[in-house]
Motif scaffolding. Structure first.
Motif, PDB file in Angstrom:
ATOM      1  N   VAL A  53      29.087   7.526  30.373  1.00 22.45           N
ATOM      2  CA  VAL A  53      29.443   8.712  31.157  1.00 22.45           C
ATOM      3  C   VAL A  53      30.486   8.344  32.200  1.00 22.45           C
ATOM      4  N   LEU A  54      30.281   7.221  32.888  1.00 23.50           N
ATOM      5  CA  LEU A  54      31.254   6.775  33.887  1.00 23.50           C
ATOM      6  C   LEU A  54      32.617   6.550  33.251  1.00 23.50           C
ATOM      7  N   ALA A  55      32.651   5.872  32.122  1.00 25.89           N
ATOM      8  CA  ALA A  55      33.927   5.609  31.443  1.00 25.89           C
ATOM      9  C   ALA A  55      34.625   6.918  31.078  1.00 25.89           C
ATOM     10  N   SER A  56      33.867   7.868  30.581  1.00 29.27           N
ATOM     11  CA  SER A  56      34.423   9.167  30.198  1.00 29.27           C
ATOM     12  C   SER A  56      34.977   9.923  31.405  1.00 29.27           C
ATOM     13  N   ARG A  57      34.212   9.944  32.495  1.00 29.38           N
ATOM     14  CA  ARG A  57      34.652  10.676  33.692  1.00 29.38           C
ATOM     15  C   ARG A  57      35.877  10.020  34.319  1.00 29.38           C
ATOM     16  N   LEU A  58      35.879   8.705  34.402  1.00 28.41           N
ATOM     17  CA  LEU A  58      37.045   8.016  34.965  1.00 28.41           C
ATOM     18  C   LEU A  58      38.287   8.274  34.118  1.00 28.41           C
ATOM     19  N   GLN A  59      38.148   8.209  32.805  1.00 29.90           N
ATOM     20  CA  GLN A  59      39.281   8.467  31.915  1.00 29.90           C
ATOM     21  C   GLN A  59      39.810   9.883  32.097  1.00 29.90           C
ATOM     22  N   ALA A  60      38.909  10.855  32.214  1.00 33.49           N
ATOM     23  CA  ALA A  60      39.326  12.250  32.409  1.00 33.49           C
ATOM     24  C   ALA A  60      40.069  12.411  33.733  1.00 33.49           C
ATOM     25  N   LEU A  61      39.606  11.725  34.779  1.00 28.56           N
ATOM     26  CA  LEU A  61      40.275  11.816  36.078  1.00 28.56           C
ATOM     27  C   LEU A  61      41.640  11.141  36.044  1.00 28.56           C
ATOM     28  N   VAL A  62      41.774  10.064  35.287  1.00 27.54           N
ATOM     29  CA  VAL A  62      43.074   9.417  35.111  1.00 27.54           C
ATOM     30  C   VAL A  62      44.012  10.353  34.350  1.00 27.54           C
ATOM     31  N   GLU A  63      43.525  10.928  33.255  1.00 23.85           N
ATOM     32  CA  GLU A  63      44.355  11.837  32.456  1.00 23.85           C
ATOM     33  C   GLU A  63      44.797  13.059  33.258  1.00 23.85           C
ATOM     34  N   ALA A  64      43.978  13.508  34.204  1.00 22.54           N
ATOM     35  CA  ALA A  64      44.318  14.670  35.030  1.00 22.54           C
ATOM     36  C   ALA A  64      45.214  14.298  36.210  1.00 22.54           C
ATOM     37  N   GLY A  65      45.496  13.008  36.381  1.00 18.10           N
ATOM     38  CA  GLY A  65      46.350  12.583  37.484  1.00 18.10           C
ATOM     39  C   GLY A  65      45.645  12.546  38.825  1.00 18.10           C
ATOM     40  N   VAL A  66      44.321  12.506  38.816  1.00 15.12           N
ATOM     41  CA  VAL A  66      43.535  12.450  40.051  1.00 15.12           C
ATOM     42  C   VAL A  66      43.311  11.000  40.468  1.00 15.12           C
ATOM     43  N   LEU A  67      43.147  10.134  39.489  1.00 15.43           N
ATOM     44  CA  LEU A  67      43.030   8.698  39.709  1.00 15.43           C
ATOM     45  C   LEU A  67      44.124   7.994  38.927  1.00 15.43           C
ATOM     46  N   VAL A  68      44.469   6.814  39.374  1.00 15.10           N
ATOM     47  CA  VAL A  68      45.355   5.935  38.615  1.00 15.10           C
ATOM     48  C   VAL A  68      44.599   4.628  38.434  1.00 15.10           C
ATOM     49  N   ARG A  69      44.793   4.020  37.276  1.00 18.21           N
ATOM     50  CA  ARG A  69      44.112   2.762  36.988  1.00 18.21           C
ATOM     51  C   ARG A  69      45.088   1.616  37.133  1.00 18.21           C
ATOM     52  N   HIS A  70      44.647   0.600  37.881  1.00 23.94           N
ATOM     53  CA  HIS A  70      45.408  -0.641  38.045  1.00 23.94           C
ATOM     54  C   HIS A  70      44.495  -1.773  37.580  1.00 23.94           C
ATOM     55  N   GLY A  71      44.639  -2.209  36.340  1.00 24.69           N
ATOM     56  CA  GLY A  71      43.763  -3.255  35.818  1.00 24.69           C
ATOM     57  C   GLY A  71      42.326  -2.763  35.777  1.00 24.69           C
ATOM     58  N   HIS A  72      41.461  -3.402  36.577  1.00 19.19           N
ATOM     59  CA  HIS A  72      40.049  -3.004  36.645  1.00 19.19           C
ATOM     60  C   HIS A  72      39.787  -2.037  37.782  1.00 19.19           C
ATOM     61  N   ASP A  73      40.790  -1.702  38.566  1.00 13.18           N
ATOM     62  CA  ASP A  73      40.613  -0.836  39.729  1.00 13.18           C
ATOM     63  C   ASP A  73      41.096   0.579  39.458  1.00 13.18           C
ATOM     64  N   TYR A  74      40.447   1.522  40.122  1.00 10.53           N
ATOM     65  CA  TYR A  74      40.845   2.931  40.084  1.00 10.53           C
ATOM     66  C   TYR A  74      41.153   3.338  41.515  1.00 10.53           C
ATOM     67  N   GLU A  75      42.238   4.090  41.673  1.00 12.41           N
ATOM     68  CA  GLU A  75      42.645   4.512  43.007  1.00 12.41           C
ATOM     69  C   GLU A  75      43.023   5.991  42.973  1.00 12.41           C
TER      70      GLU A  75
END
Length: 165
Positions: A53-75
């Motif tokens: 669930v966490l992986a899915s939610r983080l991916q959705a937030l990245v795809e929506a431009g709410v988070l950006v992923r830098h390696g293992h970090d999300y910002e």
């Protein structure tokens, strides 16, 4: 009839926003991102959320431009940081109406030390305080959960400051 997963057919900005931030766990992931949680393992430890669930939610937030992923970090992106007033207001509403023990965290304007109003403004300086200008601290007398992120968040800190265990 099964409940749909989106608001197809709704010509409504709130419906569009809820498609991004309205799924279970997503507001808590965003809250933790404001608190400075960045690593997948830290979200996992602090939230107790199922890994998939966490992986899915983080991916959705990245795809929506709410988070950006830098390696293992999300910002949080600028788009993500714009959610601060809404999340702050929703949490304060929850405190007023559904929390018998009061707030778990106190939020203040880092520049002057004044506690923020429920709408996220500084009553002394006036105007809304962006997340970068907010310092949070645990409310007095609140227990600290026994996970590394909770222990790190037990000290006063600015929002968006990365949690380093």
């Amino acid at each position: 009839m099964a409940l749909g997963k989106d608001y197809e057919g709704q010509d409504c900005a709130l419906a569009r926003a809820l498609e991004i931030v309205g799924e279970r766990w997503t507001p808590l992931i965003l809250r933790d991102a404001f608190y400075g949680v960045r690593r997948f393992s830290d979200f996992l430890a602090h939230l107790g959320i199922p890994r998939a669930v966490l992986a899915s939610r983080l991916q959705a937030l990245v795809e929506a431009g709410v988070l950006v992923r830098h390696g293992h970090d999300y910002e949080l992106t600028e788009r993500g940081r714009e959610l601060w007033p809404a999340l702050h207001a929703l949490a304060r509403w929850g405190e007023r109406h559904f929390s018998e023990s009061g707030p778990t965290r106190l939020f203040e304007h880092a520049s002057c030390g004044t506690r923020l109003d429920p709408d996220g403004t500084c009553p002394v300086c006036g105007g809304p305080v962006p997340p970068e200008g907010v310092r949070m601290r645990p409310a007095p007398g609140r227990p600290v959960r026994d996970d590394p992120v909770s222990r790190a968040l037990a000290e006063p800190r600015r929002l968006l400051e990365p949690v380093r265990r």
